[in-house]
Design a protein around this motif. Structure first.
Motif, mmCIF file in Angstrom:
data_model
loop_
_atom_site.group_PDB
_atom_site.id
_atom_site.type_symbol
_atom_site.label_atom_id
_atom_site.label_comp_id
_atom_site.label_asym_id
_atom_site.label_seq_id
_atom_site.Cartn_x
_atom_site.Cartn_y
_atom_site.Cartn_z
ATOM 1 N N LEU A 240 -67.947 -81.542 13.228
ATOM 2 C CA LEU A 240 -68.328 -81.616 14.637
ATOM 3 C C LEU A 240 -69.812 -81.947 14.772
ATOM 4 C CD1 LEU A 240 -67.776 -81.235 17.670
ATOM 5 C CD2 LEU A 240 -68.212 -78.785 17.337
ATOM 6 N N ALA A 241 -70.651 -81.312 13.977
ATOM 7 C CA ALA A 241 -72.095 -81.551 14.059
ATOM 8 C C ALA A 241 -72.434 -83.014 13.802
ATOM 9 C CB ALA A 241 -72.825 -80.653 13.059
ATOM 10 N N GLU A 242 -71.634 -83.694 12.995
ATOM 11 C CA GLU A 242 -71.922 -85.073 12.614
ATOM 12 C C GLU A 242 -71.717 -86.091 13.734
ATOM 13 O OE1 GLU A 242 -69.682 -85.880 9.088
ATOM 14 O OE2 GLU A 242 -70.723 -84.320 7.945
ATOM 15 N N ILE B 164 -75.396 -76.583 19.334
ATOM 16 C CA ILE B 164 -74.121 -76.873 20.000
ATOM 17 C C ILE B 164 -72.981 -76.241 19.222
ATOM 18 C CG2 ILE B 164 -72.486 -78.686 20.656
ATOM 19 C CD1 ILE B 164 -74.987 -80.528 21.004
ATOM 20 N N VAL B 165 -72.937 -76.487 17.926
ATOM 21 C CA VAL B 165 -71.851 -75.950 17.093
ATOM 22 C C VAL B 165 -71.847 -74.427 17.142
ATOM 23 C CG1 VAL B 165 -71.025 -75.727 14.722
ATOM 24 C CG2 VAL B 165 -71.672 -77.978 15.610
ATOM 25 N N GLY B 166 -73.006 -73.809 17.044
ATOM 26 C CA GLY B 166 -73.071 -72.349 17.107
ATOM 27 C C GLY B 166 -72.534 -71.804 18.420
ATOM 28 N N GLY B 167 -72.906 -72.438 19.516
ATOM 29 C CA GLY B 167 -72.415 -72.005 20.827
ATOM 30 C C GLY B 167 -70.923 -72.217 20.989
ATOM 31 N N TRP B 168 -70.452 -73.378 20.583
ATOM 32 C CA TRP B 168 -69.022 -73.663 20.719
ATOM 33 C C TRP B 168 -68.195 -72.805 19.772
ATOM 34 C CZ3 TRP B 168 -68.364 -79.667 21.452
ATOM 35 C CH2 TRP B 168 -69.006 -80.036 22.636
ATOM 36 N N GLN B 169 -68.727 -72.534 18.602
ATOM 37 C CA GLN B 169 -68.028 -71.679 17.659
ATOM 38 C C GLN B 169 -67.835 -70.285 18.267
ATOM 39 O OE1 GLN B 169 -70.018 -71.630 13.879
ATOM 40 N NE2 GLN B 169 -68.227 -70.850 12.809
ATOM 41 N N ALA B 170 -68.854 -69.770 18.925
ATOM 42 C CA ALA B 170 -68.766 -68.461 19.557
ATOM 43 C C ALA B 170 -67.771 -68.466 20.725
ATOM 44 C CB ALA B 170 -70.146 -68.014 20.038
ATOM 45 N N VAL B 171 -67.849 -69.494 21.574
ATOM 46 C CA VAL B 171 -66.975 -69.546 22.758
ATOM 47 C C VAL B 171 -65.539 -69.887 22.364
ATOM 48 C CG1 VAL B 171 -66.520 -70.777 24.913
ATOM 49 C CG2 VAL B 171 -68.840 -70.076 24.348
ATOM 50 N N LEU B 172 -65.360 -70.997 21.657
ATOM 51 C CA LEU B 172 -63.996 -71.420 21.308
ATOM 52 C C LEU B 172 -63.344 -70.482 20.308
ATOM 53 C CD1 LEU B 172 -64.496 -75.292 21.068
ATOM 54 C CD2 LEU B 172 -63.672 -73.932 23.009
ATOM 55 N N MET C 153 -65.236 -85.539 18.653
ATOM 56 C CA MET C 153 -65.843 -84.327 19.203
ATOM 57 C C MET C 153 -64.756 -83.329 19.600
ATOM 58 S SD MET C 153 -68.241 -83.694 22.557
ATOM 59 C CE MET C 153 -66.847 -83.334 23.645
ATOM 60 N N ALA C 154 -63.763 -83.805 20.337
ATOM 61 C CA ALA C 154 -62.675 -82.925 20.776
ATOM 62 C C ALA C 154 -61.837 -82.442 19.584
ATOM 63 C CB ALA C 154 -61.798 -83.660 21.784
ATOM 64 N N TRP C 155 -61.507 -83.357 18.692
ATOM 65 C CA TRP C 155 -60.657 -83.018 17.536
ATOM 66 C C TRP C 155 -61.314 -81.955 16.653
ATOM 67 C CZ3 TRP C 155 -55.870 -83.537 15.736
ATOM 68 C CH2 TRP C 155 -55.651 -83.251 14.386
ATOM 69 N N ASP D 228 -61.417 -78.525 18.312
ATOM 70 C CA ASP D 228 -60.099 -77.874 18.336
ATOM 71 C C ASP D 228 -59.639 -77.429 16.952
ATOM 72 O OD1 ASP D 228 -59.864 -78.163 21.092
ATOM 73 O OD2 ASP D 228 -58.739 -80.051 20.930
ATOM 74 N N GLN D 229 -60.002 -78.184 15.931
ATOM 75 C CA GLN D 229 -59.595 -77.856 14.566
ATOM 76 C C GLN D 229 -60.562 -76.875 13.897
ATOM 77 O OE1 GLN D 229 -56.596 -78.885 13.383
ATOM 78 N NE2 GLN D 229 -56.439 -79.670 15.472
ATOM 79 N N ARG D 230 -61.618 -76.508 14.622
ATOM 80 C CA ARG D 230 -62.650 -75.598 14.103
ATOM 81 C C ARG D 230 -63.310 -76.177 12.848
ATOM 82 N NH1 ARG D 230 -60.623 -74.246 18.574
ATOM 83 N NH2 ARG D 230 -60.276 -72.080 19.126
ATOM 84 N N GLN D 231 -63.499 -77.486 12.853
ATOM 85 C CA GLN D 231 -64.175 -78.193 11.761
ATOM 86 C C GLN D 231 -65.642 -78.357 12.153
ATOM 87 O OE1 GLN D 231 -61.625 -81.651 11.726
ATOM 88 N NE2 GLN D 231 -60.271 -80.753 10.171
ATOM 89 N N TRP D 232 -66.379 -77.279 11.983
ATOM 90 C CA TRP D 232 -67.719 -77.191 12.539
ATOM 91 C C TRP D 232 -68.701 -78.167 11.900
ATOM 92 C CZ3 TRP D 232 -66.461 -75.324 16.806
ATOM 93 C CH2 TRP D 232 -65.571 -74.261 16.932
#
Length: 134
Positions: free
Chosen positions: A25-27, A53-61, A13-15, A18-22
């Motif tokens: 991440l969802a998996e 989750i991915v959409g929100g984190w993509q926007a924030v991170l 999840m963290a990796w 951080d790597q923007r591997q969206w």
């Protein structure tokens, strides 16, 4: 071996964030996930899909030049097809102007065993300290 698989799922999840591997991440998430970041922002925990989750984190991170989420010393309890993993964390968020915001505390992950392996069903982030400005 189960303990290591649980830890691996949480670290992914963290990796992937951080790597923007969206897509990856969802998996790591179950179909519905309870996220509780109330110690940081108040409010109420939210139950979301992996896409939300991915959409929100993509926007924030995505607003940061780089992030690094470090998990350490995980404590894992496996009980049949569920697991709990608790780990201290430190998350550094680097801005494009070379300033940063660092946050530390504890993550508590709840997981369920699925046909595709362990999936995160809940994340509780408890902030203990921070340094810098968001």
């Amino acid at each position: 071996m189960e303990r290591l698989d649980v830890i691996d799922t949480c670290v992914k999840m963290a990796w992937h964030a951080d790597q923007r591997q969206w897509a990856e991440l969802a998996e790591v998430f179950a179909d519905q996930v309870t996220l509780d970041y109330t110690s940081l922002d108040g409010g109420e925990p939210a139950t979301l899909t992996p896409a939300q989750i991915v959409g929100g984190w993509q926007a924030v991170l995505g607003g940061y030049a780089a992030t690094q989420h470090l998990l350490s010393h995980p404590l894992v309890v496996v009980d049949g097809d569920t697991a709990l993993c608790t780990a201290p964390f430190q998350a550094t968020h680097r801005k494009s102007d070379d300033t940063s915001w660092t946050l530390g505390g504890t993550y508590r992950f709840e997981l369920a065993r699925t046909g595709s392996g362990w999936r995160i069903t809940a994340v509780v982030m408890t902030a203990a300290w921070n340094d810098g400005l968001r």
